[in-house]
Design a protein around this motif. Structure first.
Motif, mmCIF file in Angstrom:
data_model
loop_
_atom_site.group_PDB
_atom_site.id
_atom_site.type_symbol
_atom_site.label_atom_id
_atom_site.label_comp_id
_atom_site.label_asym_id
_atom_site.label_seq_id
_atom_site.Cartn_x
_atom_site.Cartn_y
_atom_site.Cartn_z
ATOM 1 N N ASP C 168 0.844 -1.198 0.000
ATOM 2 C CA ASP C 168 0.000 0.000 0.000
ATOM 3 C C ASP C 168 0.875 1.242 0.000
ATOM 4 O O ASP C 168 0.392 2.351 0.213
ATOM 5 C CB ASP C 168 -0.951 -0.016 1.200
ATOM 6 C CG ASP C 168 -0.217 -0.060 2.531
ATOM 7 O OD1 ASP C 168 0.813 -0.756 2.610
ATOM 8 O OD2 ASP C 168 -0.670 0.604 3.483
ATOM 9 N N GLY C 169 2.154 1.032 -0.219
ATOM 10 C CA GLY C 169 3.091 2.144 -0.295
ATOM 11 C C GLY C 169 4.416 1.624 -0.836
ATOM 12 O O GLY C 169 4.551 0.436 -1.155
ATOM 13 N N PRO C 170 5.392 2.495 -0.924
ATOM 14 C CA PRO C 170 6.681 2.097 -1.491
ATOM 15 C C PRO C 170 7.400 1.063 -0.617
ATOM 16 O O PRO C 170 7.276 1.082 0.610
ATOM 17 C CB PRO C 170 7.473 3.404 -1.529
ATOM 18 C CG PRO C 170 6.463 4.485 -1.405
ATOM 19 C CD PRO C 170 5.330 3.936 -0.610
ATOM 20 N N GLN C 171 8.148 0.179 -1.294
ATOM 21 C CA GLN C 171 8.960 -0.819 -0.595
ATOM 22 C C GLN C 171 10.343 -0.858 -1.236
ATOM 23 O O GLN C 171 10.490 -0.569 -2.424
ATOM 24 C CB GLN C 171 8.320 -2.210 -0.694
ATOM 25 C CG GLN C 171 6.912 -2.265 -0.100
ATOM 26 C CD GLN C 171 6.333 -3.670 -0.106
ATOM 27 O OE1 GLN C 171 6.903 -4.596 -0.670
ATOM 28 N NE2 GLN C 171 5.175 -3.821 0.548
ATOM 29 N N GLN C 172 11.323 -1.214 -0.425
ATOM 30 C CA GLN C 172 12.672 -1.330 -0.960
ATOM 31 C C GLN C 172 13.380 -2.527 -0.360
ATOM 32 O O GLN C 172 12.997 -3.025 0.705
ATOM 33 C CB GLN C 172 13.489 -0.050 -0.691
ATOM 34 C CG GLN C 172 13.320 1.033 -1.742
ATOM 35 C CD GLN C 172 13.920 0.674 -3.095
ATOM 36 O OE1 GLN C 172 14.682 -0.277 -3.215
ATOM 37 N NE2 GLN C 172 13.564 1.432 -4.131
ATOM 38 N N PHE C 173 14.417 -2.946 -1.060
ATOM 39 C CA PHE C 173 15.229 -4.063 -0.583
ATOM 40 C C PHE C 173 16.660 -3.830 -1.027
ATOM 41 O O PHE C 173 16.909 -3.450 -2.180
ATOM 42 C CB PHE C 173 14.720 -5.391 -1.148
ATOM 43 C CG PHE C 173 15.570 -6.569 -0.768
ATOM 44 C CD1 PHE C 173 15.344 -7.248 0.431
ATOM 45 C CD2 PHE C 173 16.607 -6.993 -1.575
ATOM 46 C CE1 PHE C 173 16.137 -8.334 0.793
ATOM 47 C CE2 PHE C 173 17.405 -8.073 -1.219
ATOM 48 C CZ PHE C 173 17.166 -8.748 -0.030
ATOM 49 N N SER C 174 17.589 -4.044 -0.110
ATOM 50 C CA SER C 174 19.022 -3.918 -0.401
ATOM 51 C C SER C 174 19.755 -5.084 0.207
ATOM 52 O O SER C 174 19.369 -5.549 1.280
ATOM 53 C CB SER C 174 19.591 -2.652 0.252
ATOM 54 O OG SER C 174 19.474 -1.563 -0.575
ATOM 55 N N LYS C 175 20.803 -5.475 -0.454
ATOM 56 C CA LYS C 175 21.577 -6.608 0.063
ATOM 57 C C LYS C 175 23.050 -6.338 -0.192
ATOM 58 O O LYS C 175 23.425 -5.939 -1.286
ATOM 59 C CB LYS C 175 21.114 -7.863 -0.668
ATOM 60 C CG LYS C 175 22.067 -9.034 -0.685
ATOM 61 C CD LYS C 175 21.377 -10.216 -1.373
ATOM 62 C CE LYS C 175 22.356 -11.069 -2.140
ATOM 63 N NZ LYS C 175 21.696 -12.172 -2.853
ATOM 64 N N VAL C 176 23.858 -6.550 0.814
ATOM 65 C CA VAL C 176 25.301 -6.386 0.634
ATOM 66 C C VAL C 176 25.930 -7.744 0.390
ATOM 67 O O VAL C 176 25.690 -8.695 1.125
ATOM 68 C CB VAL C 176 25.946 -5.741 1.880
ATOM 69 C CG1 VAL C 176 27.465 -5.871 1.816
ATOM 70 C CG2 VAL C 176 25.560 -4.279 1.978
ATOM 71 N N GLY C 177 26.724 -7.812 -0.676
ATOM 72 C CA GLY C 177 27.523 -8.999 -0.937
ATOM 73 C C GLY C 177 28.874 -8.539 -1.434
ATOM 74 O O GLY C 177 29.028 -7.380 -1.809
#
Lengths: 794, 195, 296
Positions: C168-177
């Motif tokens: 119902d709103g913005p989403q984000q995803f980050s991953k460090v490798g």
């Protein structure tokens, strides 16, 4: 313009299509793109068994007992062998020092050492049986670094050493020591206006060839064995295998099967002896294939190193002296550690003119994984350190790092710290100039349509860690020097058999050598040489095997030089016989046979004026001409053990890199944007292959700059990341564009003026990337690979 | 156990398969199709890439039993696959025995590999790999070909970033990837010319 | 070893009830590696790839019912609007080949703290639909992870689907490798703004024994957004609020040192990712056209 003369053109003896200097295509290309090319792991034989090695689970321990009874009782198991089952008194092998047990005897010295071997009808049966072998270990203290190795009371890795280096090392846990002493460092230091010191650490790199160690041993009716194997040097394998099996060398017929990369990691034996032992014991063909986990234990790695450097320079930027100590960790067995020491020491100054030098290089025996050959061989570790020093000096002097290097660059005629005069082009300054002159990649290439960020082009890539935040660009330079061929007085030769005959109305050349084609493209080049020298279109390259003399190792950037030289030499001898035969048969018909310079071109004998004298097929008739001949480059000599003086290397190879990186300075993630390379190759026999070698070597250097490291637990000496999940090599998203500028300045001592190509780009790539990261972050970074926590203070 | 599936258009059956065997093992060791490679057997290198019901997957991570009734395309069937896609009909392939024997061809056949006279039996992408110098040791080549061919099927005009993303699951240790990029660009360009 | 090939979901449940030690296998990403490397020899392999239902998804009014085996590639391509966080996370999973075969069910079944889907599921809010011959239950995602590589499933249960709240709103995803592709997370972070309830949710991967939410950070941010009326005003979040949110996210971690990274780095990186993803999602919420959503 380079100071050493303009790029040289080599006049070719032939204009036959597909000769040297052309980018002809691989003869094995079609097989490799259709899946038909048979690699060692593809070998298959009716009724074959599968071999499996049981390896030690600890790094240093006494073996109290081994119980194989339960394994032997497993249905489907044909044999279980331990040290006690070895057929002769020769139970050790090694490239130079025979210190490696075929199977562990009373003691294991590193994690993953072979203890027993099993043959069974299915790989799973073999694995289950191996798991049922009970080995009782009693732990011994582990030796993991110089301090623990050379402590007065240190446990000796190898007692009662009798090898040639035992006499001149100060502790038996030092494999070899090589000093290089020239001039007077103490006096030179007084002339220095600035002095920089540094301590550097180089992590343990793995060759990570994709084709795992594999082989098929087939017992023969004559009591011998046929071995199909992926290796770098068939004859060196044979020399080590035969005494252990107790067979004469001619009863062990070795054939090179397809090799999925090597990079030094196949110079030592892996399962060659084990497969043969199991085949001879069971009377059945035995196939062995390591999986990736085992492969990390199945071959030597690049020596990790600690390097201590002190350099001095005057205000006007001239180097005054270098004092260095290079400590290489050779691990549990010697492998090629002595030669790696020789390289690290003798090339430890880099491609610079420094009159006053004091370098010491040593390799240790420890309980860490054995280390040996890997692309760049000792020169890589040194280059990482001396290039960092060059940047530090330039910064201290307020000079441009490239100009500082150019000011001190060696050139043809320079004296090396070994006392050797550089007697062929050494365009170090020119290579640096060229990489610096290349256009820089545009800034912020990751911006698409002016607004959005394409994360694939940013540090972190698909992991979506930045859309540009924290990203800083950096640029760095480096240059290196690598020797070509085997050094220090080694009798470095190769053998080629060349046959010319008429078949189907065409002259056909056949080239037979034992050269290990590991992907480098030697087979392509051999065909080109035969075409050029013999003026024929049709050339057949026979599989490499031990039915022809040794070709030496596919390493040290030497095969195009040495086996290429042997093929050319054999072709020349064949040509002489052809012309001799022609003179006998047709000389009476045309005076030019006696008077003119004759060439073989386009399938004909022609005069240097272009007049056709005869068709080759007519000269050949029904009788083939065949020559097998050894060929060697000019001899080298050992380095003096006290001073390091001596004509130790036959040829040098130079490459320079410019790295452009973008660093997410907050997360410590690095994206290499471009790695430009300039290299002098003397003569590019196959330009397509040459650039492929340079780009591949460059990428391996990139890998050890930012991700590749075998991590060994310092408390247990056990390997913590033996997998492609945790030993990371660059993907296509980690690898930048690699523009290559190839310089061709002939070395008059070498065939066609060529210079070995494969290793030099691996040297300078790593320090160039490190320099660029330093440039972006302002951090000192004295260790490679750089991990994110090194860039964030974590 | 027994497993039946179709490989490169031919029905295949493997008997006495151990339940823990991968599709990769069955292809290589039981069906004489060793073109799919065994570089890591942990899904980290892509050298074993095959198409399973059209989709590129790591065959080392497919249990043999999971392949039951499925359609597999391996590198050995890539040329035929490309021909069928292009609407051609002539069948071709590698006999199992041929695949097991290695006899390096002399450079006599090398001249046939030049871009001027592509061998009729190769898919355009295979020819492009040879022409661009994308093959060195060749161990990564089969997996790269299967992955890149599928990408070009979906995306005939890929950007460089698209190519890199599509091939990011295929490791190569020899080439530094530059000539692999060249090869895929070349194949895309040739494909465009023909279309 | 026995290879069980149920043709239907009911058969699968019956098999699992009869053989509770049977190891379910779908994409094979975890199970086959363990078999290939001799780390595991299950008595039974339970192949779920014949059950078509597991490869289907259905978008309802408030949530998406995602079949356990829907490949990550499908999620990336088809569910970017409904499940933007999970779509981004799916794009970071291993390689194209793995994404073609692996699904969220595998991540949940293995319950490794490094599974890429977990932070996105935690941030979005989800329930795991677990079923056995005894019946069906829905396990809230917050209660699903019970320990290192342990989950709330009973021995006879299988994961059928995941019900994930629609964005119902913005989403984000980050991953460090430590590599730019095909890498296991050193640590990962998911963030979802839920304007309808005026809340934010987080998810952290690889920085604690299990995937976790940074609840203190969520509460702080919920309060800060509320106090300043930012949900209504759409004003920027001040750097000090973002900084404190990041610090609280980092503080929620309980990481270890291992070959992939140090504990200290993991904490640091989670903080950076928390701050960045907050800026990205908030800018997006504000309707700012400059927002960059990555390349998923």
């Amino acid at each position: 313009m380079p100071t050493n003369g303009a790029p040289t053109r080599i006049t070719q003896g032939s204009h036959t299509r597909g000769g040297i200097g052309e980018s002809t295509l691989r003869p094995d290309g079609t097989l490799k793109v259709t899946g038909e090319f048979a690699y060692a792991s593809d070998m298959w034989h009716e009724d074959m068994l599968w071999g499996q090695i049981l390896r030690s689970t600890v790094a240093h321990a006494e073996i109290v007992s081994i119980d194989t009874s339960e394994a032997l009782a497993t249905p489907g198991v044909y044999a279980v062998l331990t040290y006690d089952d070895l057929p002769t008194e020769v139970r050790h092998y090694g490239l130079e020092i025979q210190d490696t047990p075929v199977l562990a005897h009373g003691r294991v010295r590193h994690h993953g050492e072979p203890v027993a071997v099993v043959a069974a009808d299915h790989p799973e049966t073999a694995r289950r049986a191996a798991a049922r072998i009970r080995v009782e270990y009693r732990d011994l203290p582990v030796i993991t670094d110089e301090a623990s190795a050379t402590a007065p009371a240190a446990v000796l890795l190898h007692e009662n050493r009798t090898d040639p280096h035992a006499a001149h090392v100060r502790h038996p846990n030092i494999v070899h020591r090589q000093p290089i002493i020239r001039g007077d460092v103490e006096r030179a230091r007084r002339r220095a206006d600035v002095i920089v010191e540094g301590e550097y650490v180089f992590g343990m790199q793995d060759q990570a060839f994709l084709g795992p160690e594999s082989g098929l041993a087939v017992p023969a009716e004559d009591g011998g064995v046929d071995l199909y194997i992926a290796t770098q040097w068939l004859h060196a394998d044979l020399r080590q295998i035969a005494p252990v099996l107790g067979l004469p060398e001619d009863k062990i017929r070795m054939t090179l099967s397809g090799v999925g990369g090597a990079f030094g990691g196949r110079e030592d034996l892996s399962m060659q002896i084990h497969a043969c032992l199991l085949a001879l014991r069971t009377g059945k063909p035995v196939k062995m294939v390591y999986n990736r986990f085992e492969s990390f234990f199945g071959h030597v790695h690049r020596h990790p190193a600690k390097l201590y450097y002190e350099h001095g320079a005057t205000h006007d930027g001239k180097l005054t002296h270098v004092k260095a100590r290079i400590v290489l960790d050779g691990g549990a067995y010697a492998s090629s550690s002595p030669a790696v020491v020789g390289n690290a020491a003798s090339l430890g100054v880099g491609p610079y003119v420094i009159d006053d030098v004091d370098i010491e290089a040593v390799a240790l025996y420890t309980n860490n994984p054995p280390c040996g050959a890997m692309r760049g061989f000792g020169a890589v570790q040194a280059c990482f350190a001396y290039e960092a020093q060059m940047d530090k000096l330039a910064a201290r002097l307020g000079m441009d790092p490239v100009e500082f290097r150019r000011l001190n660059a060696m050139s043809q005629g320079s004296l090396l710290p070994t006392g050797q005069v550089v007697d062929s082009p050494a365009p170090v300054a020119e290579l640096l100039r060229r990489v610096k002159a290349m256009p820089l990649p545009p800034e912020q290439q990751w911006l698409v349509a002016g607004e959005e960020a394409d994360v694939r082009q940013l540090p972190g890539g698909l992991s979506n860690t930045t859309h540009g935040e924290g990203v800083v660009r950096g640029i760095g330079y480096a240059v290196g020097i690598k020797n070509v061929g085997f050094s220090e007085g080694f009798d470095d030769y190769s053998t080629a058999r060349v046959r010319l005959e008429a078949a189907g109305g065409e002259p056909v050349a056949t080239v037979h050598t034992a050269m290990a084609e590991v992907g480098q493209g030697g087979v392509t080049v051999h065909a080109q040489i035969a075409r050029t020298e013999l003026g024929v279109a049709q050339v057949t390259i026979l599989p490499a095997d031990t039915r022809v003399g040794s070709a030496g190792s596919t390493s040290a950037s030497r095969q195009t030089y040495v086996t290429g030289g042997a093929v050319r030499n054999a072709c020349e001898l064949v040509r002489e016989q052809i012309l001799e035969r022609g003179r006998r048969r047709f000389g009476a018909h045309h005076p030019a046979w006696a008077t003119a310079e004759l060439l073989l071109e386009g399938g004909k004998v022609v005069t240097d004026g272009g007049e056709v004298l005869a068709d080759l097929v007519d000269v050949l008739g029904d009788e083939a001409v065949e020559i097998e001949q050894e060929w060697r480059h000019r001899p080298t000599e050992p380095f003096d053990l006290r001073t390091g003086q001596g004509f130790g290397h036959v040829q040098y190879s130079f490459a320079a890199h410019r790295a452009v990186v973008e660093v997410d300075t907050e997360l410590g993630l690095v994206k290499v944007i471009e790695l430009a390379c300039a290299q002098d190759v003397g003569k590019a026999l196959n330009p397509l292959s040459v650039t492929g070698q340079i780009q591949g070597g460059t990428t391996q250097g990139l890998g050890v700059a930012v991700m590749e490291e075998i991590i060994v637990d310092p408390r247990t000496a056990k390997v913590r990341n033996p997998s492609f999940t945790d030993y990371l090599i660059p993907t296509i998203l980690d690898t930048p564009t690699i523009p290559v500028d190839v310089l061709e300045l002939a070395d008059d001592h070498a065939p066609y003026g060529l210079r070995g190509v494969g290793e030099a780009p691996t040297l300078s790539s790593t320090p160039a990337v490190l320099a660029a990261i330093r440039n972006a972050t302002g951090l000192e970074l004295n260790r490679t690979p750089v991990r994110p926590e090194h860039l964030t203070g974590g | 156990m027994r497993v039946n599936f179709t490989v490169n258009g031919r029905p295949q059956q493997a008997d006495d398969v151990w339940e823990g065997e991968s599709l990769l093992y069955v292809l290589r060791e039981r069906l004489g199709l060793p073109g799919s490679k065994n570089a890591c057997e942990q899904g980290e290198c892509g050298s074993c890439t095959v198409r399973l019901d059209g989709v590129p997957v790591c065959s080392c991570l497919v249990a043999a039993g999971q392949a039951e009734g499925r359609e597999i395309v391996t590198v050995e069937g890539l040329a035929e696959h490309a021909r069928q896609r292009a609407g051609g009909e002539d069948a071709c392939g590698t006999s199992l025995d041929e695949a097991r024997r290695w006899s390096p061809r002399g450079p006599g056949s090398q001249s046939d590999e030049g871009s001027t006279s592509p061998r009729a039996t190769l898919a355009p992408l295979q020819q492009a790999f040879i022409d661009a110098g994308a093959v060195q040791c060749g161990f990564c080549t089969p997996g790269l070909l299967v992955a890149a061919d599928e990408m070009l099927e979906r995306n005939p005009n890929p950007t460089d970033a698209d190519i890199r993303e599509a091939l990011s699951g295929n490791l190569c240790r020899c080439t530094g990837y530059e000539k692999i990029m060249d090869a895929v660009r070349l194949a895309a360009a040739r494909q465009g010319e023909e279309a | 070893m026995d290879f069980l090939r149920p043709a239907s979901w009911e058969e699968a449940l019956a098999a699992k009830a009869e053989h509770p030690t049977a190891v379910p296998i779908a994409g094979g990403t975890d199970v086959m590696v363990e078999i290939n490397f001799d780390h595991r020899r299950p008595e039974y392999l339970l192949d779920l790839t014949r059950i078509g239902d597991l490869y289907e998804w259905e978008a309802g009014e408030h949530s998406v019912r995602l079949g356990a085996s829907v490949p990550y590639t499908r999620i990336m391509e088809n569910l970017r609007t409904e499940l933007p966080g999970l779509a981004l996370a799916s794009h970071t999973v291993a390689s194209p080949q793995i994404r073609n075969r692996g699904g969220v069910g595998g991540n949940l079944g293995t319950a490794s703290p490094a599974g890429d889907a977990h932070p996105a599921l935690l941030a979005a809010g989800a329930e795991v639909e677990a079923e056995s011959v005894r019946g069906t239950r829905r396990i809230p995602i917050d209660a699903f992870y019970t320990g290192v590589k342990r989950n709330a499933l009973a021995a006879d249960e299988l994961i059928r689907a995941v019900h994930i709240n629609k964005a119902d709103g913005p989403q984000q995803f980050s991953k460090v490798g430590t590599r730019n592709a095909m890498v296991i997370a050193v640590c990962a972070f998911g963030l979802a703004l839920h304007p309808e309830t005026r809340t934010v949710r987080t998810g952290i991967g690889s920085a604690a024994p299990t995937p976790i939410r940074a609840t203190a950070a969520e509460e702080f941010l919920n309060a800060a957004l509320d106090e300043d009326g930012l949900w209504d005003s759409g004003r920027i979040i001040t750097p000090s609020v973002a900084k404190q949110f990041a610090e609280l996210c980092a503080a929620a971690c309980n990481p270890i040192d291992d070959v992939r990274g140090t504990a200290r780095y993991r904490r640091h990186a989670v903080g950076v990712m928390a701050r960045r993803t907050l800026m990205w999602t908030w800018e997006s919420y504000r309707g700012n056209a400059r927002t960059m959503e990555g390349a998923a």
